[in-house]
Design a protein around this motif. Structure first.
Motif, PDB file in Angstrom:
ATOM      1  N   PHE A  29      -2.788  -0.855   0.524  1.00  0.00           N
ATOM      2  CA  PHE A  29      -2.368   0.539   0.475  1.00  0.00           C
ATOM      3  C   PHE A  29      -2.874   1.259   1.705  1.00  0.00           C
ATOM      4  O   PHE A  29      -3.892   0.886   2.291  1.00  0.00           O
ATOM      5  N   ILE A  30      -2.172   2.308   2.109  1.00  0.00           N
ATOM      6  CA  ILE A  30      -2.548   3.058   3.302  1.00  0.00           C
ATOM      7  C   ILE A  30      -3.902   3.736   3.105  1.00  0.00           C
ATOM      8  O   ILE A  30      -4.770   3.670   3.962  1.00  0.00           O
ATOM      9  N   SER A  31      -4.083   4.373   1.956  1.00  0.00           N
ATOM     10  CA  SER A  31      -5.344   5.044   1.646  1.00  0.00           C
ATOM     11  C   SER A  31      -6.272   4.074   0.929  1.00  0.00           C
ATOM     12  O   SER A  31      -5.847   3.330   0.056  1.00  0.00           O
ATOM     13  N   LYS A  32      -7.527   4.101   1.272  1.00  0.00           N
ATOM     14  CA  LYS A  32      -8.483   3.206   0.618  1.00  0.00           C
ATOM     15  C   LYS A  32      -8.843   3.682  -0.781  1.00  0.00           C
ATOM     16  O   LYS A  32      -9.237   2.892  -1.614  1.00  0.00           O
ATOM     17  N   SER A  33      -8.689   4.959  -1.054  1.00  0.00           N
ATOM     18  CA  SER A  33      -9.068   5.521  -2.344  1.00  0.00           C
ATOM     19  C   SER A  33      -7.852   5.688  -3.249  1.00  0.00           C
ATOM     20  O   SER A  33      -6.813   6.209  -2.835  1.00  0.00           O
ATOM     21  N   ALA A  34      -8.006   5.285  -4.501  1.00  0.00           N
ATOM     22  CA  ALA A  34      -6.941   5.490  -5.485  1.00  0.00           C
ATOM     23  C   ALA A  34      -6.847   6.955  -5.879  1.00  0.00           C
ATOM     24  O   ALA A  34      -5.857   7.373  -6.466  1.00  0.00           O
ATOM     25  N   TYR A  35      -7.845   7.729  -5.546  1.00  0.00           N
ATOM     26  CA  TYR A  35      -7.874   9.131  -5.958  1.00  0.00           C
ATOM     27  C   TYR A  35      -7.554  10.094  -4.830  1.00  0.00           C
ATOM     28  O   TYR A  35      -7.793  11.286  -4.950  1.00  0.00           O
ATOM     29  N   ASP A  36      -6.989   9.590  -3.748  1.00  0.00           N
ATOM     30  CA  ASP A  36      -6.383  10.432  -2.726  1.00  0.00           C
ATOM     31  C   ASP A  36      -4.975  10.710  -3.247  1.00  0.00           C
ATOM     32  O   ASP A  36      -4.042   9.954  -2.985  1.00  0.00           O
ATOM     33  N   LEU A  37      -4.828  11.764  -4.027  1.00  0.00           N
ATOM     34  CA  LEU A  37      -3.623  11.951  -4.829  1.00  0.00           C
ATOM     35  C   LEU A  37      -2.352  12.171  -4.016  1.00  0.00           C
ATOM     36  O   LEU A  37      -1.266  11.970  -4.529  1.00  0.00           O
ATOM     37  N   LYS A  38      -2.465  12.557  -2.760  1.00  0.00           N
ATOM     38  CA  LYS A  38      -1.271  12.694  -1.933  1.00  0.00           C
ATOM     39  C   LYS A  38      -0.769  11.332  -1.457  1.00  0.00           C
ATOM     40  O   LYS A  38       0.413  11.161  -1.190  1.00  0.00           O
ATOM     41  N   ASN A  39      -1.667  10.356  -1.325  1.00  0.00           N
ATOM     42  CA  ASN A  39      -1.301   9.065  -0.747  1.00  0.00           C
ATOM     43  C   ASN A  39      -1.644   7.871  -1.622  1.00  0.00           C
ATOM     44  O   ASN A  39      -1.602   6.740  -1.147  1.00  0.00           O
ATOM     45  N   PHE A  40      -1.983   8.071  -2.896  1.00  0.00           N
ATOM     46  CA  PHE A  40      -2.441   6.939  -3.704  1.00  0.00           C
ATOM     47  C   PHE A  40      -1.367   5.874  -3.892  1.00  0.00           C
ATOM     48  O   PHE A  40      -1.670   4.711  -4.085  1.00  0.00           O
ATOM     49  N   ASP A  41      -0.094   6.246  -3.792  1.00  0.00           N
ATOM     50  CA  ASP A  41       0.986   5.285  -4.017  1.00  0.00           C
ATOM     51  C   ASP A  41       1.631   4.791  -2.724  1.00  0.00           C
ATOM     52  O   ASP A  41       2.560   3.986  -2.774  1.00  0.00           O
ATOM     53  N   LYS A  42       1.150   5.201  -1.581  1.00  0.00           N
ATOM     54  CA  LYS A  42       1.742   4.802  -0.293  1.00  0.00           C
ATOM     55  C   LYS A  42       1.226   3.425   0.110  1.00  0.00           C
ATOM     56  O   LYS A  42       0.036   3.222   0.277  1.00  0.00           O
ATOM     57  N   MET A  43       2.159   2.492   0.261  1.00  0.00           N
ATOM     58  CA  MET A  43       1.813   1.112   0.622  1.00  0.00           C
ATOM     59  C   MET A  43       2.232   0.817   2.047  1.00  0.00           C
ATOM     60  O   MET A  43       3.182   1.397   2.552  1.00  0.00           O
ATOM     61  N   ASN A  44       1.542  -0.121   2.667  1.00  0.00           N
ATOM     62  CA  ASN A  44       2.013  -0.669   3.937  1.00  0.00           C
ATOM     63  C   ASN A  44       3.210  -1.563   3.634  1.00  0.00           C
ATOM     64  O   ASN A  44       3.204  -2.300   2.651  1.00  0.00           O
ATOM     65  N   LYS A  45       4.233  -1.504   4.441  1.00  0.00           N
ATOM     66  CA  LYS A  45       5.398  -2.375   4.246  1.00  0.00           C
ATOM     67  C   LYS A  45       5.054  -3.822   4.589  1.00  0.00           C
ATOM     68  O   LYS A  45       5.530  -4.753   3.966  1.00  0.00           O
ATOM     69  N   LYS A  46       4.218  -3.973   5.616  1.00  0.00           N
ATOM     70  CA  LYS A  46       3.747  -5.295   6.038  1.00  0.00           C
ATOM     71  C   LYS A  46       2.236  -5.215   6.208  1.00  0.00           C
ATOM     72  O   LYS A  46       1.695  -4.164   6.503  1.00  0.00           O
ATOM     73  N   CYS A  47       1.598  -6.347   6.053  1.00  0.00           N
ATOM     74  CA  CYS A  47       0.154  -6.407   6.250  1.00  0.00           C
ATOM     75  C   CYS A  47      -0.157  -6.095   7.714  1.00  0.00           C
ATOM     76  O   CYS A  47       0.433  -6.708   8.617  1.00  0.00           O
ATOM     77  N   PRO A  48      -1.063  -5.162   7.985  1.00  0.00           N
ATOM     78  CA  PRO A  48      -1.396  -4.843   9.368  1.00  0.00           C
ATOM     79  C   PRO A  48      -2.099  -5.985  10.100  1.00  0.00           C
ATOM     80  O   PRO A  48      -2.120  -6.005  11.322  1.00  0.00           O
ATOM     81  N   THR A 106      -5.165   6.301 -14.318  1.00  0.00           N
ATOM     82  CA  THR A 106      -3.782   6.005 -13.944  1.00  0.00           C
ATOM     83  C   THR A 106      -3.611   5.603 -12.480  1.00  0.00           C
ATOM     84  O   THR A 106      -2.981   4.577 -12.203  1.00  0.00           O
ATOM     85  N   PRO A 107      -4.149   6.334 -11.505  1.00  0.00           N
ATOM     86  CA  PRO A 107      -3.965   5.891 -10.111  1.00  0.00           C
ATOM     87  C   PRO A 107      -4.595   4.521  -9.846  1.00  0.00           C
ATOM     88  O   PRO A 107      -4.029   3.693  -9.121  1.00  0.00           O
ATOM     89  N   TYR A 108      -5.749   4.272 -10.438  1.00  0.00           N
ATOM     90  CA  TYR A 108      -6.414   2.984 -10.235  1.00  0.00           C
ATOM     91  C   TYR A 108      -5.608   1.837 -10.842  1.00  0.00           C
ATOM     92  O   TYR A 108      -5.397   0.812 -10.199  1.00  0.00           O
ATOM     93  N   PHE A 109      -5.133   2.003 -12.076  1.00  0.00           N
ATOM     94  CA  PHE A 109      -4.340   0.951 -12.722  1.00  0.00           C
ATOM     95  C   PHE A 109      -3.000   0.742 -12.025  1.00  0.00           C
ATOM     96  O   PHE A 109      -2.493  -0.372 -11.966  1.00  0.00           O
ATOM     97  N   TYR A 110      -2.408   1.804 -11.493  1.00  0.00           N
ATOM     98  CA  TYR A 110      -1.162   1.690 -10.739  1.00  0.00           C
ATOM     99  C   TYR A 110      -1.355   0.746  -9.550  1.00  0.00           C
ATOM    100  O   TYR A 110      -0.580  -0.177  -9.330  1.00  0.00           O
ATOM    101  N   ARG A 111      -2.398   0.997  -8.781  1.00  0.00           N
ATOM    102  CA  ARG A 111      -2.662   0.179  -7.600  1.00  0.00           C
ATOM    103  C   ARG A 111      -3.091  -1.236  -7.979  1.00  0.00           C
ATOM    104  O   ARG A 111      -2.666  -2.208  -7.346  1.00  0.00           O
ATOM    105  N   LEU A 112      -3.922  -1.361  -8.989  1.00  0.00           N
ATOM    106  CA  LEU A 112      -4.382  -2.670  -9.448  1.00  0.00           C
ATOM    107  C   LEU A 112      -3.211  -3.528  -9.927  1.00  0.00           C
ATOM    108  O   LEU A 112      -3.141  -4.719  -9.624  1.00  0.00           O
ATOM    109  N   ALA A 113      -2.276  -2.925 -10.633  1.00  0.00           N
ATOM    110  CA  ALA A 113      -1.123  -3.661 -11.141  1.00  0.00           C
ATOM    111  C   ALA A 113      -0.235  -4.159  -9.993  1.00  0.00           C
ATOM    112  O   ALA A 113       0.234  -5.302 -10.017  1.00  0.00           O
ATOM    113  N   ARG A 114      -0.015  -3.342  -8.991  1.00  0.00           N
ATOM    114  CA  ARG A 114       0.808  -3.764  -7.851  1.00  0.00           C
ATOM    115  C   ARG A 114       0.150  -4.898  -7.070  1.00  0.00           C
ATOM    116  O   ARG A 114       0.795  -5.869  -6.695  1.00  0.00           O
ATOM    117  N   ARG A 115      -1.143  -4.771  -6.823  1.00  0.00           N
ATOM    118  CA  ARG A 115      -1.847  -5.830  -6.092  1.00  0.00           C
ATOM    119  C   ARG A 115      -1.872  -7.121  -6.903  1.00  0.00           C
ATOM    120  O   ARG A 115      -1.691  -8.211  -6.352  1.00  0.00           O
TER     121      ARG A 115
END
Length: 130
Positions: A29-48, A106-115
């Motif tokens: 994910f772009i943001s390291k924190s799941a609780y950065d509520l503006k960017n918690f769902d923003k993913m990198n399209k490709k691994c940097p 919710t933000p943490y489980f969202y990111r955990l589920a995708r990973r």
């Protein structure tokens, strides 16, 4: 025979620490924190780091909904057992406290589920060079 292989260790590490499941170095994910509520769902399209596609196909992450559901159910069962063990006389508070706790997770489980969902389909290759 080891219980956890290096491959499994890399998958678990990548899921828990927001890393690419292939190289275990680039951020998922772009943001390291799941609780950065503006960017918690923003993913990198490709691994940097290694260039692995983190969005393999459209609709790929619909399966992560089932992973998220499993995480919620597991958490609620553990939370309920904890309450019945240590706070059985205050069991009404379980019902009052579970909703805000689940909303906060919710933000943490969202990111955990995708990973977790992507880690099922990508084999780790931790020695990938830049």
């Amino acid at each position: 025979m080891p219980i956890i292989t290096m491959s499994a260790f890399h998958k678990i590490h990548s899921v828990l620490f927001n890393k690419c499941p292939r190289c275990d170095k680039g951020d998922f994910f772009i943001s390291k924190s799941a609780y950065d509520l503006k960017n918690f769902d923003k993913m990198n399209k490709k691994c940097p780091h290694c260039g692995e596609s983190l969005v393999p196909e459209p609709g790929f992450y619909q399966g992560a909904l089932y992973m998220s559901y499993a995480f919620y159910v597991a958490f609620m069962v553990i939370y309920f057992l904890f309450f019945t063990k240590f706070f059985s006389e205050y069991l009404d508070y379980f019902l009052i406290s579970i909703i805000p706790v689940l909303i906060l997770l919710t933000p943490y489980f969202y990111r955990l589920a995708r990973r977790s969902w992507l880690a099922i389909f990508i084999s780790p290759q931790p020695d990938v060079s830049e």
